[in-house]
Design an enzyme around this catalytic site. Structure first.
Site, short mmCIF file in Angstrom:
data_model
loop_
_atom_site.label_atom_id
_atom_site.label_comp_id
_atom_site.label_asym_id
_atom_site.label_seq_id
_atom_site.Cartn_x
_atom_site.Cartn_y
_atom_site.Cartn_z
N HIS A 88 0.82 -1.21 0.00
CA HIS A 88 0.00 0.00 0.00
C HIS A 88 0.86 1.26 0.00
CE1 HIS A 88 1.01 0.85 4.20
NE2 HIS A 88 0.88 -0.45 4.41
N GLU B 193 -1.87 -7.30 7.58
CA GLU B 193 -0.58 -7.13 8.25
C GLU B 193 -0.56 -7.84 9.60
OE1 GLU B 193 2.49 -7.04 8.41
OE2 GLU B 193 2.96 -5.02 7.68
#
Length: 384
Positions: A188, A265
């Site tokens: 990202h 994550e």
């Protein structure tokens, strides 16, 4: 209706230790041997190996004839009872495997039977052959090519496509297997925590303006650059920063975004939001232990090993779901590093030796025989 027989077994020399599975698929009426499957798994428990053998057998049966009834015979009382619904699946390593097994074929078409170990010798032999081959530095090759049915002739074998990659199983050249399943792993764009170099796990900061621009540049590259594409599907971690990055690409290429929790994550627990210096000040021993072992979690957090397991499971699902297609996976720094380690057969400690810039692209190809090829890591050409 045709009936297929699956016999499956797992082996682990150490439990946990060097592990593998073996599976056999036969036609009940004719006794014809339709598939022999085996794969070296790396370090795993015997229960994990048993489940992986079951999954390989089920996926092979689905590829051979998705309309057939299936009788599974195993000497694992645990797997048979859990898959029959009589015992609960409680262990966190078993739950995703059991779910994956149940998703291969309709429950009504699959039955499970426990058999004594001496009646499961074929699958056991295959599992041990895979272990012996890995120890000799070569890949195990099936002597019985999968007899794919007409309904699945155009698709790749799901059992092969979902086979895990291991360091020892890579030490061999393979024939040309055609187009691989390609995962484009896009990190990202930057967030406030990225810019301040703070631990950012399951916290949900948005992209800053610079991160939005990085997402647009990545989108333009993936729309116009055919080196790695075109993109056939987009999946993303279900956090704001990854979804926003994925949606920028989705608008450019005209595809929807599918959330994939497995590539979220790592949970940094009490380290979340702290800089490295702040973490060292407040949690010096905990930080040292976390950095020193993949099996140690931050306080109230998640281990690197657990993150790696769910990232690889997510990869397996994607490779099985999108055979020979190109899938954009918008995720985070740690899942990408874990998948690169798995593909290279590198220890998880290697995650601390990789640089992955925000909005960088890493590419891994997965072939039908379980081999893979890391094409690039940390490609930032679209940001320069």
């Amino acid at each position: 209706m045709r009936t297929l027989i699956i016999e499956a077994d797992g082996a682990s020399r150490g439990n946990p230790g060097e592990a593998s599975y073996g599976a056999v698929v036969e036609d009940e009426d004719t006794g014809e041997l339709l598939a022999e499957l085996a794969e070296y798994l790396g370090r795993a428990t015997n229960n994990v190996a048993e489940y992986r053998g079951l999954i390989a057998g089920l996926e092979a049966a689905a590829a051979i004839d998705p309309r057939a009834r299936v009788k599974v015979r195993m000497d694992s009382k645990l797997v048979v009872e859990q898959m029959s619904g009589r015992w609960q699946v409680k262990h966190p390593d078993m739950k995703p495997l059991a779910e994956r097994a149940r998703g291969v074929l309709p429950d009504a078409e699959v039955t499970y039977e426990w058999i004594p170990r001496n009646l499961n010798g074929h699958a056991d032999r295959l599992a041990n052959e895979a272990l012996d081959a890995a120890a000799a530095g070569r890949a195990w090759v099936s002597p019985t090519p999968l007899r794919v049915g007409s309904g699945a002739a155009a698709a790749t074998t799901a059992a092969q496509a979902a086979a895990p990659v291991s360091a020892k199983s890579q030490v061999a050249w393979s024939p040309d297997l055609g187009r691989p399943t390609r995962l484009l792993l896009l990190r990202h764009g930057v967030t406030p925590l990225t810019l301040e170099k703070r631990f950012a796990g399951i916290g949900d900061p948005p992209l800053v303006e610079a991160g939005q621009e990085q997402a647009r540049r990545a989108a333009e590259r993936l729309r116009a650059d055919v080196r790695y594409g075109p993109v056939d599907a987009i999946v993303a971690s279900p956090l704001r920063r990854t979804l926003a990055t994925a949606e920028a690409v989705a608008r450019a290429v005209g595809l929807p975004v599918e959330p994939e929790p497995g590539v979220r994550e790592i949970d940094f627990g009490l380290f979340e939001g702290l800089t490295f210096a702040e973490t060292h000040e407040h949690y010096p021993s905990e930080l040292s232990a976390f950095l020193g072992s993949a099996e140690v979690a931050p306080p109230q957090g998640e281990t690197l090993a657990a993150l790696a397991r769910r990232a690889v499971e997510a990869k397996d699902r994607l490779v099985a779901r999108y055979p020979r297609q190109t899938v954009l996976v918008v995720t985070h720094v740690t899942p990408i590093k874990a998948l690169v380690c798995a593909a290279l057969g590198a220890p998880l400690s290697a995650v601390n030796r990789m640089e992955l810039a925000a909005a960088s692209l890493s590419v891994i190809d997965y072939y039908d025989d379980g081999l893979c090829n890391v094409r690039c890591v940390n490609d930032t050409a679209h940001l320069d």
